[in-house]
Scaffold this active site. Structure first.
Site, PDB file in Angstrom:
ATOM      1  N   THR A  93      22.959 -10.618 -16.537  1.00 27.94           N
ATOM      2  CA  THR A  93      23.344 -10.676 -15.136  1.00 27.94           C
ATOM      3  C   THR A  93      24.797 -11.088 -14.946  1.00 27.94           C
ATOM      4  OG1 THR A  93      22.460 -12.926 -15.035  1.00 27.94           O
ATOM      5  CG2 THR A  93      21.007 -11.168 -14.332  1.00 27.94           C
ATOM      6  N   ARG A 146      26.621 -12.891 -23.097  1.00 27.99           N
ATOM      7  CA  ARG A 146      26.636 -14.295 -23.516  1.00 27.99           C
ATOM      8  C   ARG A 146      25.892 -14.445 -24.827  1.00 27.99           C
ATOM      9  NH1 ARG A 146      25.391 -17.605 -17.872  1.00 27.99           N
ATOM     10  NH2 ARG A 146      27.139 -16.734 -16.698  1.00 27.99           N
ATOM     11  N   SER A 193      29.646 -19.772 -18.020  1.00 29.39           N
ATOM     12  CA  SER A 193      29.302 -20.470 -16.788  1.00 29.39           C
ATOM     13  C   SER A 193      28.848 -21.903 -17.039  1.00 29.39           C
ATOM     14  CB  SER A 193      28.250 -19.683 -16.021  1.00 29.39           C
ATOM     15  OG  SER A 193      28.021 -20.240 -14.743  1.00 29.39           O
ATOM     16  N   HIS A 194      27.593 -22.202 -16.736  1.00 26.62           N
ATOM     17  CA  HIS A 194      27.050 -23.555 -16.810  1.00 26.62           C
ATOM     18  C   HIS A 194      26.472 -23.887 -18.178  1.00 26.62           C
ATOM     19  CE1 HIS A 194      23.943 -20.701 -15.888  1.00 26.62           C
ATOM     20  NE2 HIS A 194      23.014 -21.549 -16.273  1.00 26.62           N
ATOM     21  N   LYS A 254      32.782 -11.204 -19.352  1.00 27.68           N
ATOM     22  CA  LYS A 254      32.329 -10.191 -18.405  1.00 27.68           C
ATOM     23  C   LYS A 254      33.527  -9.461 -17.825  1.00 27.68           C
ATOM     24  CE  LYS A 254      31.940 -13.066 -14.225  1.00 27.68           C
ATOM     25  NZ  LYS A 254      31.046 -13.417 -13.100  1.00 27.68           N
ATOM     26  N   ASP A 307      30.551 -26.594 -12.032  1.00 26.74           N
ATOM     27  CA  ASP A 307      30.089 -26.260 -13.380  1.00 26.74           C
ATOM     28  C   ASP A 307      31.223 -25.813 -14.288  1.00 26.74           C
ATOM     29  OD1 ASP A 307      30.567 -23.751 -12.217  1.00 26.74           O
ATOM     30  OD2 ASP A 307      29.003 -22.803 -13.410  1.00 26.74           O
ATOM     31  N   ASP A 320      32.663 -22.960 -15.219  1.00 23.76           N
ATOM     32  CA  ASP A 320      33.724 -22.043 -14.791  1.00 23.76           C
ATOM     33  C   ASP A 320      34.029 -22.136 -13.309  1.00 23.76           C
ATOM     34  OD1 ASP A 320      31.306 -20.865 -14.019  1.00 23.76           O
ATOM     35  OD2 ASP A 320      32.097 -18.837 -14.210  1.00 23.76           O
ATOM     36  N   ASP A 323      32.076 -21.829 -10.540  1.00 22.70           N
ATOM     37  CA  ASP A 323      31.445 -20.995  -9.522  1.00 22.70           C
ATOM     38  C   ASP A 323      30.167 -21.600  -8.936  1.00 22.70           C
ATOM     39  OD1 ASP A 323      29.741 -20.575 -11.667  1.00 22.70           O
ATOM     40  OD2 ASP A 323      29.888 -18.386 -11.647  1.00 22.70           O
ATOM     41  N   ARG A 324      29.712 -22.751  -9.462  1.00 24.17           N
ATOM     42  CA  ARG A 324      28.505 -23.385  -8.942  1.00 24.17           C
ATOM     43  C   ARG A 324      28.829 -24.752  -8.365  1.00 24.17           C
ATOM     44  NH1 ARG A 324      23.382 -21.341 -12.321  1.00 24.17           N
ATOM     45  NH2 ARG A 324      24.271 -19.405 -13.109  1.00 24.17           N
ATOM     46  N   THR A 356      18.635 -11.392  -8.419  1.00 28.37           N
ATOM     47  CA  THR A 356      19.542 -12.408  -8.930  1.00 28.37           C
ATOM     48  C   THR A 356      20.764 -11.738  -9.558  1.00 28.37           C
ATOM     49  OG1 THR A 356      17.779 -14.007  -9.315  1.00 28.37           O
ATOM     50  CG2 THR A 356      19.783 -14.274 -10.602  1.00 28.37           C
ATOM     51  N   GLU A 402      22.730 -18.355  -4.010  1.00 29.06           N
ATOM     52  CA  GLU A 402      21.642 -18.294  -4.975  1.00 29.06           C
ATOM     53  C   GLU A 402      21.107 -19.699  -5.208  1.00 29.06           C
ATOM     54  OE1 GLU A 402      22.725 -14.448  -7.708  1.00 29.06           O
ATOM     55  OE2 GLU A 402      23.457 -16.391  -8.398  1.00 29.06           O
ATOM     56  N   GLU A 403      19.811 -19.784  -5.493  1.00 33.25           N
ATOM     57  CA  GLU A 403      19.195 -21.080  -5.706  1.00 33.25           C
ATOM     58  C   GLU A 403      19.763 -21.828  -6.908  1.00 33.25           C
ATOM     59  OE1 GLU A 403      17.306 -21.714  -8.585  1.00 33.25           O
ATOM     60  OE2 GLU A 403      17.817 -19.697  -9.247  1.00 33.25           O
ATOM     61  N   LYS A 423      30.611 -16.317  -6.601  1.00 32.99           N
ATOM     62  CA  LYS A 423      30.263 -17.594  -6.011  1.00 32.99           C
ATOM     63  C   LYS A 423      31.401 -18.564  -6.264  1.00 32.99           C
ATOM     64  CE  LYS A 423      27.019 -18.165  -9.911  1.00 32.99           C
ATOM     65  NZ  LYS A 423      26.755 -16.760 -10.250  1.00 32.99           N
TER      66      LYS A 423
END
Length: 542
Positions: free
Chosen positions: A18, A22, A112-113, A125, A276, A278, A280-281, A343, A362-363, A375
Site C-alpha cells: 500500500t 518495504r 513510515s512508522h 515508493k 512517526d 517519516d 505523515d502520522r 486503505t 485513516e484510522e 497524510k
C-alpha cells in the site's frame, strides 16, 4: 562522466504494497536489490529529461540509497533532482516539493512508522506528479518489470555531498539541494492561523510534541518553538536518528507510552502530540484524554473553517474503510460528500484532485487535506492548535461537545502481528468463503445483519480495487473489519477493527474496550482468530 550497464537478474518478492516496497534493511542493502527496483521504476516511468524530488526519513541506509539513486538517475537521463539536505525530507514535505516545483514525481525512501536501524525496515515508493503515491496501474507495472529485469544503468562517478544547500551536477543531471524544512513551514503559514496560536502560547498554553527521534523533529522545532513561540524544549526526542533512538516510531498509545503517561499525569501540559518515522502520522492528546485518529479526523473536519486555509468550508470528507464512521456524521451535518475508500492514501488522490474531498483520514493515525497528496502529521497537530486557539477550550471540552452533538463512535484496533502467512491467509480466506451464510447468524450474543468483502469503484476515474477487507455488521450498530496489513515486513499482521456508535443521549463516558467487548467476542467467534493464531490476546491494542 562515465556510465555503465550492469547485468542483473530478477529478485523474488519485489512487489510494492500500500505504501511502496518495504523490506528488512538487510534485504534492501543486498547487492543489486535496490538497484533492480530503482531500474524497474525508471523503466516504467521513462525518466529521461524529467525532474524528480528525492529524499527520505533519515533511517539507516537512507544516505547510501540516495547516493545510488542519484547515480542511477544520471545514467538514465534524468534532467534534474531536487534533494533534501542530507537526503532528508518528510513525506508530506516531499509531496509539497513535487507540487510546488511541478516536477514529474518523486522517490521517497521510508518505511513510515516501522522500526529503523540495521535490524529494522527500509522502504521506497514512487509518487506521481500530483504529489501522491503511484496508483496500482503503475505499481503493478513496476512489479512486473522486476520479474524480467536483466540490467541496470548507473554512473561510475560519485554523487556530490548533500550537506550544503546549493546547485550541483552529476554529469548532465542537475542536483538542487534544498532546505528540507523551510518550504514546508512556509506552506503551513498559508493554511493555519499562526497569529492565533502565538496568542495561545503567550497566554501560558503548554504542549509536548514527541518527534520520536524521527524526521519531524526539525520541522516541529522550527514551527512550534521558533515560529509559534512554544517554550524551548516543548519538542522532545527532536534529533533524527538512523534507528529512531532504538525505538519504534509509531505514534500510538503503545509505542509512545511515555507521552501518554505524561499527559495523564498531574503535571500534564495542556496538549500533547507525536509524529512517526517519516512525518505523515500523528497522535493527539489533551490533559487526561487520548483522541482516537477516527475522532481526530471528525473534529478537524467539523472545525476546519476556523483555519484560514479552509475558511470557505470543505468540499468533502474521505476516510479509509477500516476508519470509524464518526466523520460521516460530520459530513452529513455539513451537507457535503462522505467517501469510504480502501486503505492507502493513493485512493484519496483522485477525490482530492477532482475537488470532491478536502479532508482525509485513516484510522492508522493518518490525517491530511488537499494541500498535499499525502497524510501530514504536523499539519494535523497545527490544525488542532488552531482549533484550540480559536475556540478557547481544552481538548477534553472540545471532545465532550463533539460527542454531545454527533454521538460517540467507540473504536479500537487489535493487531495480531507476525502471524505465519499461511495461517493468516487461510483464516481470511475461510472467512470470505462463508460470508454469504453469516447474515442472521448469532455470534456470541450479537446477530450479524450484513457481511461483505469490501470492493471499491473510484467515483472519479472508475478504477476498481477488489477484496479490500471483510466487514461484519451487527444488530445494534456494531461493526468489525478484518484485513491483512500491507505495511509489515515479517510474517503477516491480522488487523481487527472494532466500532460501535452511541447516540448523544447514550453513555458517552465508557472505557472503549468495555464498550466494544461484545463486538470483539462476536468477531472472534466468527473468524476463530485466537484459536487459529495461537494468540491469547492481540499483540497491540490501539
Amino acid at each position: 562522466m562515465t556510465f555503465e550497464t550492469r547485468a542483473t537478474r530478477p529478485i523474488e518478492g519485489q512487489k510494492p504494497g500500500t505504501s511502496g516496497l518495504r523490506k528488512k534493511t538487510a534485504v534492501f542493502s543486498e547487492p543489486d536489490y535496490l538497484e533492480n527496483y530503482v531500474q524497474a521504476i525508471f523503466d516504467v516511468i521513462e525518466p529521461a529529461g524529467k525532474t524528480y524530488v528525492l529524499g527520505g526519513d533519515g533511517r539507516f541506509f537512507n544516505d547510501k540509497a540516495i547516493q545510488t539513486i542519484l547515480r542511477m538517475g544520471a545514467a538514465n537521463g534524468v534532467a534534474r533532482m531536487i534533494v533534501g539536505r542530507e537526503g532528508i525530507l518528510s513525506t508530506p514535505a516531499a509531496s509539497h516539493l513535487i507540487r510546488m516545483n511541478e516536477t514529474d514525481g518523486g522517490l521517497i525512501l521510508s518505511a513510515s512508522h516501522n522500526p529503523g536501524g540495521l535490524e529494522g525496515d527500509f522502504g521506497l515508493k514512487y509518487n506521481i506528479a500530483n504529489g501522491g503515491p503511484a496508483p496500482e496501474a503503475i505499481t503493478d507495472a513496476i512489479h512486473a518489470r522486476t520479474e524480467v529485469i536483466g540490467e541496470y544503468h548507473i554512473a561510475k562517478d560519485t554523487a556530490p555531498d548533500l550537506s550544503t544547500v546549493g546547485q550541483y551536477a552529476l554529469g548532465d543531471m542537475r542536483i538542487d539541494i534544498v532546505d528540507p524544512v523551510a518550504d514546508y513551514a512556509d506552506l503551513m503559514e498559508t493554511l493555519i492561523d499562526f497569529d492565533a496560536i502565538r496568542g495561545l502560547f503567550s497566554r501560558g498554553f503548554t504542549l509536548r510534541f514527541d518527534a520520536m527521534h524521527a524526521v519531524t523533529g526539525p520541522y516541529a522545532t522550527e514551527i512550534l518553538e521558533k515560529r509559534l513561540g512554544a517554550r524551548d524544549g516543548s519538542v522532545v526526542n527532536g534529533l533524527p536518528s538512523p534507528d529512531f533512538g532504538g525505538g519504534h516510531p509509531d505514534p500510538n498509545p503503545v509505542w509512545a507510552k511515555p507521552l501518554v503517561d505524561h499527559l495523564m499525569s498531574d503535571d500534564a501540559p495542556d496538549f500533547g502530540a507525536a509524529s512517526d518515522g517519516d512525518g505523515d502520522r500523528n497522535m493527539i492528546l489533551g490533559r487526561g484524554i487520548y483522541v482516537t485518529p477516527s475522532d481526530s479526523l471528525a473534529v478537524i473536519a467539523a472545525n476546519a473553517h476556523l483555519a484560514p486555509g479552509y475558511a470557505d468550508g470543505i468540499k468533502g470528507i474521505a476516510r479509509s474503510m477500516p476508519t470509524s464512521g464518526a466523520a460521516d456524521r460530520v459530513a452529513e451535518a455539513l451537507g457535503i460528500e462522505a467517501h469510504q475508500t480502501p486503505t492507502g492514501w493513493k485512493f484519496f488522490s483522485t477525490l482530492l484532485d477532482a475537488g470532491r474531498a478536502t479532508i482525509c483520514g485513516e484510522e492508522s493515525a493518518g490525517t491530511g487535506s488537499d494541500h498535499v497528496r499525502e497524510k501530514d502529521g504536523l499539519w494535523a497537530v497545527l490544525m488542532w492548535l488552531n482549533i484550540l486557539a480559536v475556540r478557547g477550550q481544552s481538548v477534553k471540552d472540545i471532545m465532550d461537545e463533539h460527542w454531545a452533538r454527533y454521538g460517540r463512535t467507540y473504536y479500537s484496533r487489535h493487531d495480531y502481528e507476525e502471524i505465519d502467512a499461511e495461517i493468516a491467509n487461510a483464516l481470511i480466506g475461510d472467512l470470505k468463503g462463508k460470508l454469504a451464510t453469516l447474515p442472521g447468524h448469532d455470534a456470541n450474543g450479537l446477530t450479524v445483519t450484513e457481511a461483505e468483502d469490501f470492493d471499491y469503484t473510484d467515483p472519479v476515474d472508475g478504477s476498481t480495487a477488489k477484496s479490500q477487507g471483510v466487514i461484519l455488521h451487527f444488530e445494534g450498530g456494531g461493526r468489525a473489519v478484518l484485513r491483512l496489513s500491507g505495511t509489515g515486513t515479517a510474517g503477516a499482521t491480522i488487523r481487527l477493527y472494532l466500532e460501535r456508535h452511541e447516540d448523544p443521549s447514550g453513555d458517552l463516558v465508557q472505557d472503549p474496550q468495555d464498550a466494544l467487548a461484545d463486538v470483539a467476542r462476536a468477531a472472534d467467534a466468527i473468524a476463530d482468530i485466537r484459536k487459529r493464531t495461537g494468540r491469547d490476546a492481540p499483540d497491540v491494542i490501539t
